[in-house]
Design an enzyme around this catalytic site. Structure first.
Site, PDB file in Angstrom:
ATOM      1  N   PHE A   7       0.845  -1.200   0.000  1.00  0.00           N
ATOM      2  CA  PHE A   7       0.000   0.000   0.000  1.00  0.00           C
ATOM      3  C   PHE A   7       0.875   1.242   0.000  1.00  0.00           C
ATOM      4  O   PHE A   7       1.738   1.404   0.871  1.00  0.00           O
ATOM      5  CB  PHE A   7      -0.897  -0.008   1.236  1.00  0.00           C
ATOM      6  CG  PHE A   7      -1.816   1.182   1.341  1.00  0.00           C
ATOM      7  CD1 PHE A   7      -2.889   1.323   0.476  1.00  0.00           C
ATOM      8  CD2 PHE A   7      -1.608   2.161   2.309  1.00  0.00           C
ATOM      9  CE1 PHE A   7      -3.751   2.421   0.568  1.00  0.00           C
ATOM     10  CE2 PHE A   7      -2.453   3.261   2.413  1.00  0.00           C
ATOM     11  CZ  PHE A   7      -3.530   3.384   1.540  1.00  0.00           C
ATOM     12  N   TYR A   9       0.958   5.369   0.275  1.00  0.00           N
ATOM     13  CA  TYR A   9       0.162   6.527   0.720  1.00  0.00           C
ATOM     14  C   TYR A   9       0.973   7.812   0.649  1.00  0.00           C
ATOM     15  O   TYR A   9       0.483   8.894   0.990  1.00  0.00           O
ATOM     16  CB  TYR A   9      -0.372   6.307   2.148  1.00  0.00           C
ATOM     17  CG  TYR A   9       0.719   6.115   3.172  1.00  0.00           C
ATOM     18  CD1 TYR A   9       1.318   4.873   3.362  1.00  0.00           C
ATOM     19  CD2 TYR A   9       1.178   7.188   3.937  1.00  0.00           C
ATOM     20  CE1 TYR A   9       2.329   4.700   4.290  1.00  0.00           C
ATOM     21  CE2 TYR A   9       2.194   7.028   4.869  1.00  0.00           C
ATOM     22  CZ  TYR A   9       2.764   5.777   5.036  1.00  0.00           C
ATOM     23  OH  TYR A   9       3.784   5.615   5.950  1.00  0.00           O
ATOM     24  N   GLY A  10       2.233   7.691   0.245  1.00  0.00           N
ATOM     25  CA  GLY A  10       3.105   8.859   0.079  1.00  0.00           C
ATOM     26  C   GLY A  10       3.650   8.840  -1.332  1.00  0.00           C
ATOM     27  O   GLY A  10       2.887   8.698  -2.292  1.00  0.00           O
ATOM     28  N   SER A  11       4.974   8.904  -1.438  1.00  0.00           N
ATOM     29  CA  SER A  11       5.569   8.975  -2.782  1.00  0.00           C
ATOM     30  C   SER A  11       5.281   7.731  -3.616  1.00  0.00           C
ATOM     31  O   SER A  11       5.346   7.782  -4.845  1.00  0.00           O
ATOM     32  CB  SER A  11       7.078   9.203  -2.683  1.00  0.00           C
ATOM     33  OG  SER A  11       7.672   8.122  -2.016  1.00  0.00           O
ATOM     34  N   GLU A  86      13.238   3.487   2.002  1.00  0.00           N
ATOM     35  CA  GLU A  86      12.471   4.047   3.122  1.00  0.00           C
ATOM     36  C   GLU A  86      13.152   3.778   4.451  1.00  0.00           C
ATOM     37  O   GLU A  86      12.500   3.476   5.431  1.00  0.00           O
ATOM     38  CB  GLU A  86      11.049   3.465   3.107  1.00  0.00           C
ATOM     39  CG  GLU A  86      10.336   3.586   1.778  1.00  0.00           C
ATOM     40  CD  GLU A  86      10.199   5.031   1.279  1.00  0.00           C
ATOM     41  OE1 GLU A  86      10.408   5.957   2.074  1.00  0.00           O
ATOM     42  OE2 GLU A  86       9.909   5.220   0.095  1.00  0.00           O
TER      43      GLU A  86
HETATM   44  C1  BEZ Z   1       4.411   5.411   0.680  1.00  0.00           C
HETATM   45  O1  BEZ Z   1       4.547   6.112  -0.267  1.00  0.00           O
HETATM   46  O2  BEZ Z   1       3.430   4.780   0.859  1.00  0.00           O
HETATM   47  C2  BEZ Z   1       5.453   5.282   1.669  1.00  0.00           C
HETATM   48  C3  BEZ Z   1       5.457   6.166   2.689  1.00  0.00           C
HETATM   49  C4  BEZ Z   1       6.417   6.027   3.624  1.00  0.00           C
HETATM   50  C5  BEZ Z   1       7.341   5.029   3.548  1.00  0.00           C
HETATM   51  C6  BEZ Z   1       7.306   4.144   2.526  1.00  0.00           C
HETATM   52  C7  BEZ Z   1       6.354   4.269   1.579  1.00  0.00           C
END
Ligand code: BEZ
Length: 175
Positions: A7, A9-11, A86
């Site tokens: 999943f 939720y950010g980049s 990450e």
């Molecule tokens: C992401 O994009 O979901 C993500 C956010 C933080 C750490 C790793 C991935």
């Protein structure tokens, strides 16, 4: 190994940078997205850390993002690559994802928990906005990360009060 959902939720929403065999908008119940994790290695530097998103437990909330299905043969190498990308305080969590198709699947998500070495935590929104405006690191300006995220959420037709409020504040401040 079996195929595995991850999943984003950010980049990972706008720049997954790994091979996948399916991608679907998805939501993660019980979590809110917050700019509470410090970034000393991507969107900031140790002397002036940026802020990136993590997930905070919030029973009444849903976090909207993208789920990617990774094929069995490359699950391990993909997660090694993601662990490296990450590495600044995030840990893997296995949980249930709700795909837009209506299916619930087990999936993996990276979460930076309160108390990790890079955690910055809650702060007034205008302080967070200023910090984002000022920070820059090897992956680019922190403000670009915020704007990319807001745009990606609009493309998903996902509302996120925290992200959109920060976007407005940074624009008011000239970003
Ligand atoms: C992401 O994009 O979901 C993500 C956010 C933080 C750490 C790793 C991935």
């Amino acid at each position: 190994m079996s195929p595995l959902w991850v999943f984003g939720y950010g980049s990972l929403i706008w720049r997954p940078d790994f091979a996948f065999i399916d991608a679907q908008p998805a939501k993660l119940p019980g979590y809110s997205r917050r700019f509470w994790q410090g970034s000393h290695d991507h969107r900031g530097v140790p002397e002036r850390p940026g802020r990136v998103v993590t997930l905070i437990e919030d029973v009444a909330a849903n976090c909207h993002g993208m789920a990617y299905l990774i094929e069995a043969e490359i699950v391990e190498s993909t997660f090694e690559q993601l662990d490296y990308r990450e590495k600044n305080g995030y840990e893997r969590l296995v949980t249930d994802l709700h795909l837009v198709s209506g299916t619930r699947v087990p999936g993996l998500v990276y979460i930076a928990a309160p108390g990790n070495f890079a955690y910055l935590g809650e702060a007034p929104l205008d302080e967070i906005a200023r910090q984002i405006l000022e920070a820059e690191g090897p992956s680019g300006r922190n403000i670009e990360y915020l704007h990319e995220l807001a745009q990606a959420l609009r493309r998903l037709e996902a509302h996120d009060e925290h992200v959109f409020a920060l976007e407005s504040l940074t624009r008011e401040l000239g970003g």
